[in-house]
Design a protein around this motif. Structure first.
Motif, short mmCIF file in Angstrom:
data_model
loop_
_atom_site.label_atom_id
_atom_site.label_comp_id
_atom_site.label_asym_id
_atom_site.label_seq_id
_atom_site.Cartn_x
_atom_site.Cartn_y
_atom_site.Cartn_z
N LYS A 102 12.81 7.42 -4.58
CA LYS A 102 11.49 7.81 -4.07
C LYS A 102 10.43 6.82 -4.53
O LYS A 102 9.54 6.45 -3.75
N ILE A 103 10.53 6.40 -5.79
CA ILE A 103 9.55 5.44 -6.32
C ILE A 103 9.72 4.09 -5.62
O ILE A 103 8.73 3.45 -5.22
N MET A 104 10.98 3.66 -5.47
CA MET A 104 11.22 2.36 -4.85
C MET A 104 10.77 2.34 -3.39
O MET A 104 10.19 1.36 -2.93
N ARG A 105 11.03 3.43 -2.66
CA ARG A 105 10.64 3.47 -1.24
C ARG A 105 9.12 3.52 -1.10
O ARG A 105 8.56 2.93 -0.18
N ALA A 106 8.46 4.26 -2.01
CA ALA A 106 7.00 4.37 -1.95
C ALA A 106 6.31 3.04 -2.20
O ALA A 106 5.25 2.75 -1.63
N GLY A 150 6.01 -7.15 9.17
CA GLY A 150 5.56 -7.53 10.50
C GLY A 150 4.30 -6.79 10.90
O GLY A 150 3.76 -5.98 10.13
N LEU A 151 3.84 -7.06 12.10
CA LEU A 151 2.62 -6.42 12.59
C LEU A 151 2.78 -4.91 12.66
O LEU A 151 1.86 -4.16 12.35
N ALA A 152 3.96 -4.45 13.06
CA ALA A 152 4.22 -3.00 13.16
C ALA A 152 4.18 -2.34 11.79
O ALA A 152 3.79 -1.18 11.67
N GLN A 153 4.60 -3.07 10.76
CA GLN A 153 4.60 -2.50 9.40
C GLN A 153 3.20 -2.51 8.79
O GLN A 153 2.83 -1.60 8.06
N VAL A 154 2.41 -3.54 9.11
CA VAL A 154 1.06 -3.65 8.55
C VAL A 154 0.08 -2.69 9.23
O VAL A 154 -0.71 -2.01 8.58
N ILE A 176 -0.58 -2.89 1.90
CA ILE A 176 0.05 -1.64 2.34
C ILE A 176 1.15 -1.17 1.41
O ILE A 176 1.61 -0.02 1.54
N MET A 177 1.58 -2.02 0.48
CA MET A 177 2.63 -1.61 -0.45
C MET A 177 2.26 -0.37 -1.24
O MET A 177 3.12 0.42 -1.61
N PHE A 178 0.97 -0.18 -1.47
CA PHE A 178 0.53 0.95 -2.29
C PHE A 178 -0.28 1.96 -1.48
O PHE A 178 -1.03 2.76 -2.04
N MET A 179 -0.11 1.91 -0.16
CA MET A 179 -0.76 2.90 0.70
C MET A 179 0.29 3.91 1.15
O MET A 179 1.24 3.57 1.86
N LYS A 180 0.14 5.14 0.74
CA LYS A 180 1.17 6.15 0.93
C LYS A 180 1.52 6.36 2.40
O LYS A 180 2.68 6.48 2.76
N GLU A 181 0.51 6.38 3.28
CA GLU A 181 0.77 6.72 4.67
C GLU A 181 1.60 5.65 5.39
O GLU A 181 2.25 5.92 6.39
#
Length: 459
Positions: free
Chosen positions: A332-336, A388-392, A429-434
C-alpha cells in the motif's frame, strides 16, 4: 468574448509580475534579516547578478507545476505546487550562484529566502485564487450527449462551485435551442455524431456561448494540423503518429541519461525495499509480468511486488480496486508513492520501455480493449513508458477511453521538452493521493444530486 479574454490575460500577466516581485523581495528581505538591514556590497552583488536567472527559473517551474492557471485547482494543490517550485528554485539558485562564481552569496540567505518565498507566495496565490473564483463566478452549463450523466458527476464532485448544470440533453433536436440559449457554457460530449456536433457548435458560436468539447480521437488528429494549399484550395495537413528516426534517437538518449541518474538516486530503495518485502511475507521481492509495448511487442516488466504472491491464481486478470485485500501492507505504501515502479528503470535501460510514453498494458487487456475500443491500437505507435500524459493529467481509475485520448495527444505533441516537463511533473503527482486512486464502485448521479440538493433537467 475578446474583451473577456483580454481582461483574463491582463490579470494573468499582473499575477506573474507580482509573483516575480515576491520572489525578489523575499531574497532582499533575507539579506536584511541576515545582515541587520545593512548587507555588505561584497555579499549583495551576487544576488544582483543572479536575479535574472532566478526569475527565469521561477517562471519555468511555475509553468511546469501548473501555477499559471489555478482556477480549477484546490488550495492544497496550489500550496503543494508552490512548495515544489520553491524547492526547485532553491536547488537552481545554488547552482546558479556556483556557476557565476558568486561564492559570497550567503547560504543562509538562500535558505531564509526560500522560507519567505513559500510563505508569501502561498498567501498571495490563495488570495488570488479566491479573487479569480469571485471574478469568474458560477457558470450555467448545458451538457449535450448520451454520456452527459457521467460528465455531470465529475463536475458535481470536483467543480460544483464553478459550474451549475441546468440541463443534460441526451437527444439533441432543433427545439432544444432555447435551452442552449439560457446557458453560459455548452459542453459537448464525444459521443455525438459529426453532423449534430457541427450544428450545435455553429448555433453556440452564433449565440456567443463558451463551447467546451470533449474531443474524439478524430478531433485530436486535427490538433496542431498545418494549414497548406493545393492551388487555391485550403487544406489541413495531419501529421502521422509515428516519431521520426531523429526523434527516436534523441528520446532514447534522454531515456538512458534519466534512467542512470534515477537508478543512482533511488539506489537506497533498490537495496532496502527488497529486504523489507522479503522479511514481511517471505515471498519474492520482485514481480514479473508480460506487457505490450510499441508495435505489439511483448516484454517482461519488473516491479517490486506489492500484492500477495500468485494474487491472480484463482481469479485471472483483475484490475486493482479500492481497499483491495490482495495488496500487502508495505505494498500500500509503495503503490501510494509509486516506489513499486522503480525496478522498471532496468526495463528502460534494456530498451523495452521509455521514461515517457503510454503505460504498458497486459496482453489480456490489450486484446480486450482493442475489441471494445477501436482507437486503442493507436497508443502502440510509440514505446511504452514509465510515466506519461495520462498518468500526469489523469488518475489510475481514469477510463481506458480517456487514457487513450491522453496517449494520442502525447504522441501528436511529442517533443523532448514535453518529455522533460512530464518527467518533472511526475515528481509532483507521486505524492498526490488521487493520482493513484484505484477503481471505485460507481456512484449514481441521483445519489449526488440528492446529497447536494440539486435538480437537473434531463432531456
Amino acid at each position: 468574448m475578446k474583451k473577456n479574454n483580454t481582461i483574463s490575460n491582463f490579470y494573468r500577466i499582473l499575477s506573474i509580475v507580482l509573483e516575480i516581485f515576491i520572489v525578489a523581495f523575499s531574497i532582499y528581505l533575507a539579506y536584511m534579516v541576515k545582515f541587520k538591514f545593512s548587507p555588505p556590497k561584497f555579499n549583495y552583488a551576487p544576488f544582483e547578478r543572479s536575479l535574472p536567472f532566478t526569475v527565469i527559473v521561477y517562471m519555468a517551474f511555475m509553468y511546469i507545476f501548473g501555477l499559471v492557471d489555478i482556477l480549477k485547482k484546490s488550495l492544497w494543490e496550489i500550496v503543494y505546487s508552490i512548495f515544489l517550485t520553491v524547492i526547485m528554485l532553491f536547488v537552481f539558485t545554488m547552482a546558479i550562484t556556483f556557476s557565476l562564481r558568486g561564492f559570497s552569496y550567503p547560504r543562509l540567505v538562500i535558505l531564509l529566502s526560500s522560507v519567505f518565498q513559500f510563505v508569501f507566495l502561498s498567501i498571495f496565490k490563495c488570495l488570488w485564487w479566491k479573487l479569480e473564483r469571485k471574478v469568474y463566478g458560477n457558470k450555467n452549463v448545458v451538457i449535450i450527449g448520451e454520456n452527459g450523466e457521467n460528465i455531470a458527476k465529475k463536475i458535481l464532485l470536483k467543480h460544483d462551485d464553478l459550474y451549475s448544470i441546468n440541463s443534460i440533453i441526451k437527444n439533441y433536436t432543433k427545439d432544444k435551442e432555447s435551452i442552449v440559449e439560457e446557458a453560459d457554457i455548452v459542453l459537448i460530449s464525444d459521443d455525438l455524431d459529426e453532423n449534430t456536433k457541427s450544428e450545435i457548435i455553429k448555433q453556440s458560436m452564433y449565440m456567443n456561448k463558451n463551447i467546451f468539447i470533449i474531443p474524439s480521437v478524430t478531433d485530436i488528429a486535427f490538433y496542431k494540423a498545418n494549414f497548406e494549399q493545393i492551388d487555391d484550395v485550403p487544406i489541413l495537413k495531419v501529421d502521422t503518429l509515428e516519431l521520426s528516426s531523429e526523434q527516436k534517437t534523441v528520446k532514447r538518449l534522454l531515456d538512458i541519461v534519466v534512467a542512470i541518474i534515477a537508478t543512482v538516486v533511488f539506489s537506497p530503495f533498490l537495496i532496502i525495499l527488497p529486504i523489507i518485502i522479503k522479511c514481511t511475507d517471505g515471498g519474492s521481492p520482485f514481480y514479473f509480468q508480460e506487457r505490450v509495448t510499441d508495435g505489439g511487442k511483448k516484454f517482461k516488466l519488473v516491479k517490486f511486488r506489492s500484492m500477495i504472491e500468485n494474487a491472480e491464481r484463482n481469479s485471472g486478470p483483475v484490475l486493482v480496486t479500492e481497499n483491495d485485500s490482495r495488496i500487502t501492507k508495505i505494498g500500500k505504501i509503495m503503490r501510494a508513492t509509486r516506489l513499486d515502479e522503480i525496478p522498471q528503470l532496468f526495463n528502460i535501460l534494456k530498451g523495452d520501455m521509455s521514461i515517457v510514453g503510454p503505460r504498458p498494458e497486459r496482453p489480456f487487456y490489450v486484446e480486450k480493449f482493442e475489441r471494445e475500443i477501436p482507437d486503442y491500437k493507436y497508443r502502440t505507435f510509440v514505446k511504452a513508458g514509465l510515466t506519461g500524459l495520462a498518468q500526469v493529467l489523469g488518475k489510475y481509475n481514469t477510463t481506458p477511453e480517456d487514457k487513450i485520448k491522453y496517449d494520442i495527444m502525447y504522441i501528436k505533441n511529442y517533443s523532448i521538452l514535453l518529455d522533460i516537463k512530464l518527467i518533472i511533473q511526475t515528481v509532483k503527482i507521486m505524492f498526490m493521493k488521487e493520482s493513484t486512486e484505484a477503481i471505485k464502485d460507481d456512484v449514481k448521479l441521483e445519489e449526488i444530486l440528492k446529497k447536494k440538493n440539486i435538480k437537473i433537467k434531463i432531456y
